[in-house]
Write an enzyme that holds these catalytic residues in place. Structure first.
Site, short mmCIF file in Angstrom:
data_model
loop_
_atom_site.label_atom_id
_atom_site.label_comp_id
_atom_site.label_asym_id
_atom_site.label_seq_id
_atom_site.Cartn_x
_atom_site.Cartn_y
_atom_site.Cartn_z
N TYR A 250 61.37 72.16 -7.03
CA TYR A 250 62.01 71.79 -8.31
C TYR A 250 63.50 72.10 -8.26
O TYR A 250 63.93 73.09 -7.69
CB TYR A 250 61.48 72.64 -9.46
CG TYR A 250 60.02 72.59 -9.71
CD1 TYR A 250 59.32 73.77 -9.84
CD2 TYR A 250 59.34 71.39 -9.86
CE1 TYR A 250 57.97 73.78 -10.12
CE2 TYR A 250 57.98 71.39 -10.13
CZ TYR A 250 57.30 72.59 -10.25
OH TYR A 250 55.96 72.61 -10.53
N ARG B 117 68.21 62.23 -13.72
CA ARG B 117 67.63 62.95 -12.58
C ARG B 117 66.36 62.22 -12.19
O ARG B 117 65.81 61.42 -12.93
CB ARG B 117 67.34 64.41 -12.91
CG ARG B 117 66.25 64.63 -13.93
CD ARG B 117 66.04 66.14 -14.17
NE ARG B 117 65.36 66.79 -13.07
CZ ARG B 117 64.05 66.95 -12.99
NH1 ARG B 117 63.26 66.49 -13.95
NH2 ARG B 117 63.50 67.57 -11.95
N GLU C 275 59.90 58.90 -11.31
CA GLU C 275 60.47 58.89 -12.66
C GLU C 275 61.99 58.96 -12.58
O GLU C 275 62.53 59.89 -12.02
CB GLU C 275 60.00 60.12 -13.44
CG GLU C 275 58.56 60.09 -13.87
CD GLU C 275 58.16 61.36 -14.62
OE1 GLU C 275 59.02 62.26 -14.81
OE2 GLU C 275 56.98 61.46 -15.00
#
Lengths: 200, 316, 347
Positions: free
Chosen positions: C37, C223, C265
């Protein structure tokens, strides 16, 4: 028996700070089952909290009714169930003024449902005090059928509405006042883990 | 940090002996970004060697993209920003203005909004009122000023039964206890004005059992002047001189050291800077750091705070 | 640019496909051969011509079919689109940003005429023409957020800023990676992210929230995030988990290349002017492993990322149960050669 201490979990799992008396401000107090003891403890710390209090009690088999009735609340109301009590609770919250204190004590199911109602009427979260006492049964919403099964004490459990076998999550919605339950055997129908008791 | 626009002053109107209204428009009449009630802009003032940046609430209609308006109160004891506006700025002056930012927005969930303004603190409520009118939400406004002369907002307020003006020279004072009692569930309170008014409202509200979640305040703080001091930057070893009428943030900016900022008044936390070493006393003039953080002296808010002592090294 | 729209399905017979053009422009989410992450935010829009980063709201060959699939999901479950009452102004802000952007960026496809508050919107691909009064919801067939998001690819969350936090108080969510709008609506940033493993301890959410609160209008950001889905299915909601869940177990070494999809995404973040809220579009790009591996660099990289990923993340991203088959399949595309940094395929 003091406020239940829940083991650390994810961010959305509610924790209950316990009741702190706020003097003789107008208040609405709602307790179910052993939550009565939290109200009695509160009154012991400051009897003035009852002066302008409406106290609603849902016994669920517990025997604290007469003790609560003697505390001297401005209004004492014993109700057969939370469902039955909601009409009165709606009325009291809806006509309350800002500055009214809300004290909730007892099960997560009752506290979740009442605090959700209070939030929807515009009461900020920090105006709602909560203390957990008694059964750690949870109100679980089936994410599939949206039905809520009350007082769930096992994981997994069966949805009382649609019959799916659901596992218990700590993910909690304040807006709805319930925890989330998801089908446990979606990928492998019929293969269900061993049933365990939920712990705090 | 904020995007900036070069705008032209088109109107300068004294509202009272102390307060003047300024209107800014795009030099080519292009539409300006619309905003939400309670927003402010930061105005850049090149004052000789000093580059000042002061935040001012927008008093104009949030949906009117043709111009921005602010009202500035002349402060004699400040660092000179308001004096600059009053003496140096005339129609035709071009100034760098930031895109609007909002740190004092209405809570749209509120069933009713109670607005409490003291003196120049009326300014953010002027744009709030337009927003409330658009959204048709219930409100009441209580506006306290020392004298009618000082009540700059009077000229700009609409006539309404829900607006209550208390002029203390005329013997009228705001009764906070009365205002904060009997308000329906879901009411939110907003206060802007002198520090004393803000503490009084928050104090009375607490005593009447109001939850903090329903109380909102904006303080108009601008950096107080003080004795000059020096800071050292840990990474480069550079020393920066902060003059008496300059804030630490302004001194850093003048030295081309990039610091993030927003409100420039010690409230939003954006400019929080780590202190690498401190031999002396930080004068915390902000509202952001906690009591413990102030005592530790490991953080400083450059927009408002100053220093006296032997050495202050910033982790920059 | 003449855009041809696919006639395809995201359920049932799963006739979804990517043309070569669509594959090459995928926003591949891995810029190196490993994954953890991060708050990997960049300014948006801005990117190579033809890439999904070029325009504010990317329209691609899947546009028409995706909107059809959204309509089916909403018919089956209207709770996938909700707006708490105080978010209507934010809905108008979103409608304005999308209409203005699309009319400017795709003038062949969309037109917007504005005369004060009297607006006239034309959406050629969907055959929609609408005259309405901006800020008056009675002049639209449904609320402004629902109206415009029924015509815009990707999910949308509208976040209300208060108490130093962001609250998901409205959303259109029909292509989500397994979270429930009906359950999560009303939660704050940390609460709705509560189920994500490890991220909280890493401080990722604290940094992300700080960044978002500091956003101002006039500059938006993006992002990339990703999960894995079996079949090109958009509706992978918890509500329907008992319907799509079994599909996860139908992967075999023979079909994994065509059935296992990477679900990318492209998230963006916008400060809205009138409501001061934040819009959070989550645009979804689906591509099967076979498609991705037509680009040699991606084949190598994807193999390494999925082979070495933290097992907790493999579980959370939805592919742990098929990880071995996936990694085995991908290994044929990985000759061990070095890969160039960055997400774009080599020429």
């Amino acid at each position: 028996m003091p406020n239940t201490s829940f083991s650390p979990s994810i961010e959305s799992r509610p924790t209950y700070a316990g009741l702190v008396p706020q003097g003789s401000a107008p208040s609405i107090m709602i307790a179910d089952a052993e939550g009565a003891e939290a109200i009695m403890d509160l009154a012991e710390r400051d009897a003035a909290v009852l002066d302008q209090a409406h106290l609603i009690y849902i016994p669920k088999g517990a025997k604290f009714g007469s003790k609560l009735a003697e505390l001297g609340a401005k209004g004492y109301h014993e109700e057969a169930s939370l469902d039955a009590a909601m009409t009165l609770i709606n009325r009291l919250l809806g006509s309350a003024h800002m500055g009214t204190q809300l004290y909730l004590a007892g099960s997560e199911g009752m506290m979740g449902r009442v605090s959700a109602l209070a939030l929807s009427l515009g009461l900020p979260l920090d105006a709602i005090q909560m203390e957990h006492r008694g059964s750690i049964g949870r109100p679980m919403q089936c994410v599939h059928c949206k039905g809520v099964t009350q007082d769930v004490t096992t994981d997994p459990f069966t949805c009382s509405h649609c019959g799916l076998t659901l596992f218990v999550r700590d993910h909690f919605s304040r807006r709805l006042g319930v925890f989330q339950a998801v089908c446990v055997d979606a990928e492998t129908p019929g293969v269900v883990p061993e049933i365990q008791e939920i712990t705090a | 940090m904020s995007k900036q626009m070069m705008l032209e002053v088109t109107e300068v109107e004294p509202l009272t002996p102390l307060v003047t209204r300024f209107r800014f428009e795009h030099p080519e009449k292009a539409p300006l970004p619309i905003f939400s009630g309670g927003a402010h802009v930061v105005v850049e003032m090149p004052d000789g060697e000093m580059l000042r940046r002061n935040a001012y609430s927008l008093i104009s209609d949030p949906n009117d993209a043709s111009g921005y308006e602010i009202a500035v109160r002349r402060e004699e004891t400040g660092r000179g920003g308001s004096r600059y506006m009053h003496s140096e700025v005339t129609p035709g002056t071009r100034m760098r203005i930031s895109v609007p930012t909002n740190l004092f927005a209405l809570d749209p969930r509120a069933r009713k909004h109670v607005l409490i303004a003291g003196g120049i603190g009326i300014t953010p409520f002027l744009s709030h009122l337009r927003q409330l009118d658009l959204l048709q939400q219930p409100f009441e406004l209580h506006y306290a000023a020392r004298s009618r002369d000082e009540a700059a907002g009077l000229k700009l307020l609409p006539k309404s039964a829900r607006i209550h003006v208390q002029i203390s020279d005329e013997g009228n004072r705001m009764d906070l206890g009365e205002i904060l009692t009997g308000q329906p569930i879901g009411t939110h309170v907003y206060v802007c004005g002198p520090e004393g008014l803000i503490s009084a409202v928050l104090d009375v509200a607490a005593r009447h059992g109001w939850p903090k979640g329903a109380l909102h305040s904006e303080a108009f703080a601008s950096p107080p002047p003080g004795k000059p001091f020096t800071v050292t930057l840990a990474k480069s070893g550079r020393t920066i001189e902060v003059s008496a009428s300059q804030s630490l943030l302004e001194a850093l900016e003048a030295a081309k050291v990039e610091i993030d900022w927003s409100c420039r008044g010690g409230a939003c936390g954006r400019c929080e800077t780590k202190v690498a070493a401190c031999d002396g006393q930080i004068e915390h003039n902000d509202h952001w750091l906690s009591r413990d953080e102030r005592a530790e002296q490991k953080k400083i808010m450059p927009c408002m705070s100053r220093f006296t002592g032997a050495a202050l090294v910033l982790d920059l | 640019m003449t855009l041809q729209f696919n006639d395809e399905t995201f359920r049932g017979d799963y006739s979804y496909f990517n043309t070569e053009h669509a594959i090459k422009r995928l926003p591949f989410p891995f810029d190196r051969d490993e994954y953890m992450y991060s708050v990997n935010i960049e300014a948006h829009p801005g990117g190579p011509k033809g890439s999904p980063f070029e325009f504010r709201f990317d329209v691609d060959e899947h546009y028409v079919s995706e909107m059809k699939d959204r309509a089916i999901t909403l018919d089956d479950d209207p709770l996938r689109c909700q707006s708490l009452p105080h978010m209507e102004l934010a809905g108008w802000d979103l409608l304005e940003i999308i209409m203005v952007s699309k009319a400017e960026d795709y003038p062949n496809l969309f037109t917007l005429h504005r005369d004060g508050n009297r607006w006239h919107w034309i959406n050629r691909p969907l055959g929609i023409e609408q005259r309405f009064t901006f800020l008056d919801p009675t002049t639209l067939p449904c609320g402004p957020m629902e109206y415009i998001t029924r015509q815009t690819q990707g999910d949308f969350a509208l976040l209300h800023e208060r108490d130093g936090n962001l609250w998901m108080d409205a959303g259109m969510v029909t292509s989500q990676a397994d979270w429930s709008l009906d359950f999560d609506i009303g939660m704050n940033f940390f609460e709705w992210h509560a189920p994500v493993p490890k991220a909280k301890q890493m401080g990722v959410f604290d940094k992300a929230l700080k960044f978002l609160l500091a956003m101002q209008q006039g500059q938006s950001y993006r992002r990339l995030n990703w999960t894995m889905t079996v079949n090109p299915r958009l509706d992978t909601s918890p509500e329907n988990y008992h319907k799509w869940g079994p599909e996860k177990r139908t992967i075999t070494p023979e079909n994994v290349g065509r059935k296992q999809h990477l679900r990318i995404e492209l998230q963006s973040f916008w400060r809205l002017p009138r409501s001061n809220a934040i819009a959070f579009p989550i645009r979804c790009y689906l591509a099967c492993l076979e498609d991705i591996c037509t680009q040699p660099k991606w084949g190598r990289r994807l193999h390494r990322v999925l082979r070495d990923i933290d097992p907790t993340l493999a579980e959370y991203k939805g592919f742990a149960v098929n990880q071995d088959m996936i990694v085995n399949y991908l290994s044929q595309f990985d000759d061990g050669a070095p890969t160039s940094p960055g997400i774009f395929p080599d020429a």
